[in-house]
Design an enzyme around this catalytic site. Structure first.
Site: not given
Ligand code: NAP
Length: 405
Positions: A13, A52, A56, A93, A117, A119-121, A190, A192
């Site tokens: 982190s 995180t 969330k 976010d 994707g 998910g939450g983001a 997203l 980093y």
């Molecule tokens: P999450 O809730 O776990 O959602 C990730 C989504 O990605 C899942 O719902 C899934 O969607 C898809 N996924 C997961 N594994 C996969 C794979 N192997 N192949 C294809 N799709 C896949 O996570 P999140 O919180 O949304 O975060 C997602 C990304 O954004 C992470 O990399 C996180 O580090 C980044 N993020 C960055 C920030 C920032 O401030 N820059 C903030 C939040 C998150 P499906 O099942 O629908 O395909």
């Protein structure tokens, strides 16, 4: 105030570093297993928290009240403990992604944006894009629009990766090929870590403007800090923190002819900056267990280059280091991708007559002039800028620092 980050796996982190720049509160990492989540949230061990993966959504039932944004997006990334001990959940976010998008000029009402994707983001990104009037398509492995349906959306002009595909330690992965979207004008990722994912490198190679997730991370933290303290931070705070973090995380990578002084200058530069130093040749010797000349004589150049690429693949994943490479690393295009994901590449130039050829099998074999003719264009392609190493190593370090400023 006692603040911190709640998640399951927090070793990499950047949040403590960011919050240390923002406010006068302690900021701890709370790695909590799912079965201990309820106890932790009720324990009173914190006044403010960032949340995180994977909590969330899971923290929502513990909140007495949610902000309208958190309720709408179904995702809480900031928790505040109120005076009566109850929890208030918010989502910063949204502010983070809105700022990232604004840095790239925003979106035009009606244009098509594809989010990868679900998910939450992704939900947060969708909220921001819809508020800006974009036509949003969410692509998922299991939802109504799947990866096999992408040909129906090749008119998209903006693409956002909101999956973890390409994130450390699986840096070589990309979620899609950008070639299937000929109208793209902006790609955002997203992720980093690395700073420049494989997807963003593809965008750069195609000449499409792109940005990684660091700006979002910073802006969500700045807004969270304001919520923790109740104090508005100065205008320009996002930019200040982003520049500092980007500078601290970016590797400085020295390339150039064998014997041009990369190790000497690199070591000194690392010392000057208080950064770790890695010498790719030393790592390679450790890996193969014998001097480079011996390995070369026994197994030949292709085997040597393969081992070298394996070393660079791992070194390139690091951040905030100084790295000296072997002179021939530019002969394989894939090495550029390994190195540029987190690095600025500096070409160290030294007159050929001053190059040291000891322990350098290819310099001896081909002669330095022929070697330079072959590699010159490659050094140019790989590097962001060049610095002459003709005076003392101290002078060269000063020049590099001047250019990086
Ligand atoms: P999450 O809730 O776990 O959602 C990730 C989504 O990605 C899942 O719902 C899934 O969607 C898809 N996924 C997961 N594994 C996969 C794979 N192997 N192949 C294809 N799709 C896949 O996570 P999140 O919180 O949304 O975060 C997602 C990304 O954004 C992470 O990399 C996180 O580090 C980044 N993020 C960055 C920030 C920032 O401030 N820059 C903030 C939040 C998150 P499906 O099942 O629908 O395909």
């Amino acid at each position: 105030m006692r603040c911190g980050l709640l998640g399951q796996s927090l070793a990499h982190s950047h949040s403590p570093k960011i919050h240390a720049l923002l406010g006068d509160y302690t900021y701890s990492l709370f790695e909590v297993a799912p079965e201990r989540l309820a106890d932790f949230l009720q324990s009173g061990a914190f006044d403010g928290l960032n949340i995180t993966i994977p909590y969330k959504k899971a923290v929502i039932p513990f909140c007495a009240e949610l902000s309208p944004q958190a309720r709408r997006l179904g995702s809480v990334n900031t928790l505040l403990r109120r005076e009566d001990g109850s929890l208030f959940g918010d989502n910063t976010d949204y502010d983070g992604f809105a700022w990232l998008l604004s840095l790239c000029g925003g979106v035009i009402a009606g244009e098509k944006a594809v989010i990868l994707g679900s998910g939450g983001a992704a939900a947060t990104v969708r909220g921001v894009l819809e508020d800006a009037g974009a036509q949003v398509v969410t692509v998922s492995r299991k939802g109504p629009v799947r990866y096999k349906d992408l040909s129906s959306h090749k008119d998209a002009s903006v693409l956002i990766n909101a999956t973890p595909v390409g994130m450390y330690p699986n840096n070589a992965e990309r979620p899609v090929s950008l070639r299937q979207f000929p109208k793209l004008r902006l790609v955002l990722d997203l992720i980093y870590n690395p700073l420049r994912t494989r997807l963003l490198q593809d965008a750069e190679d195609l000449g499409i403007p792109c940005q990684g997730g660091l700006a979002m991370l910073v802006a969500q933290a700045v807004r969270a800090s304001e919520l923790f303290t109740g104090r508005k931070l100065p205008e320009g705070c996002n930019n200040f923190v982003l520049c500092k973090l980007q500078k601290d995380l970016t590797n400085i990578i020295l390339i150039g002819m064998p014997g041009c002084g990369k190790t000497t200058v690199g070591r000194l530069l690392a010392q000057r900056l208080g950064r770790p130093f890695f010498d790719a040749d030393e790592e390679l010797i450790r890996r193969v267990g014998c001097p480079i000349e011996d390995f070369f004589a026994r197994f030949g150049e292709p085997a040597f280059r393969q081992e070298e690429s394996e070393v660079l693949k791992e070194l390139g994943k690091r951040s905030g280091c100084v790295i000296a490479t072997g002179g021939g690393c530019v002969t394989r295009a894939e090495n550029r991708d390994f190195l540029r994901q987190n690095g600025t590449l500096v070409w160290l130039k030294r007159p050929l007559s001053l190059l040291c050829a000891d322990g350098r099998p290819i310099s001896k074999l081909e002669g330095v002039e022929a070697l330079y003719r072959k590699r010159r264009a490659l050094y140019e392609q790989f590097s962001q800028f060049a610095v002459a190493n003709c005076g003392t190593p101290e002078d060269t370090v000063t020049q590099i620092l001047e250019v990086l400023k």
